[in-house]
Scaffold this motif. Structure first.
Motif: not given
Length: 201
Positions: A20-24
């Motif tokens: 999720m952090m990579r996407q955000i």
């Protein structure tokens, strides 16, 4: 900025946080590298089925396999975000040099001014009591009482553990993680914008 997320087996919470952090970060144009690991992980295990489907539902197709926490990873990270207080304690116990860059995820993004002030007071009292103990002085009873009061009042920063639970448990944990990651992204963006990196030298 290199961020390392840490949970127990690196098959549920920390890989969800990593994905999720990579996407955000990509969506917000943040220059962030992300990895994850587990304090009791065996290398090469797949993500849990529910964790993988939660990420897929959010359009995240990263293939994340488990990694055990080791010294090189700890050194690689600029910031280590544990998913619970227990994980944080274990990281600091095993890698004491990492104490200044290790937090729980929810603790790091805490933005309530009253809570932050009480956390600062707690750290100060704990340091004073530890110094008294080291010097062989009798501990201050009022300070100890206040320390205990603060310990009971401060929020618990653990992300709930969905391991072995239903898809609903994973959805709940993922929602907790995403809410914290959005606040993390806000903080990183703010730090970037105030770092003076404006091209004015």
């Amino acid at each position: 900025m290199r961020i390392l997320f840490v949970c127990t087996g690196n098959t549920c919470r920390s890989p969800m946080a990593e994905g999720m952090m990579r996407q955000i970060a990509k969506e917000r144009g943040l220059d962030v590298e992300v990895r994850s690991a587990g304090v009791a992980a065996s290398d090469g295990s797949s993500m849990s089925r529910h964790a993988e489907s939660v990420l897929k539902e959010q359009g995240i197709m990263d293939r994340i396999v488990s990694t055990s926490l080791h010294g090189e990873l700890v050194e690689w990270a600029d910031l280590i975000l544990a998913l619970t207080e227990g994980h944080k304690r274990q990281i600091v116990y095993t890698f004491p040099a990492a104490v200044d860059k290790t937090y729980t995820l929810k603790e790091y993004v805490e933005d309530n001014a009253d809570v932050l002030a009480e956390k600062e007071e707690l750290q100060r009292l704990a340091a004073e009591l530890e110094l008294d103990r080291a010097l062989g002085k009798k501990p201050d009873d009022a300070a100890r009482r206040r320390l205990n009061e603060l310990l009971h009042r401060l929020p618990v920063y653990d992300i709930s553990d969905p391991f072995g639970g239903s898809r609903e448990d994973y959805n709940r944990a993922a929602a907790e993680i995403r809410a914290a990651l959005e606040k993390l992204a806000d903080r990183l963006a703010s730090d970037r914008d105030h770092s003076g990196d404006t091209g004015w030298g």
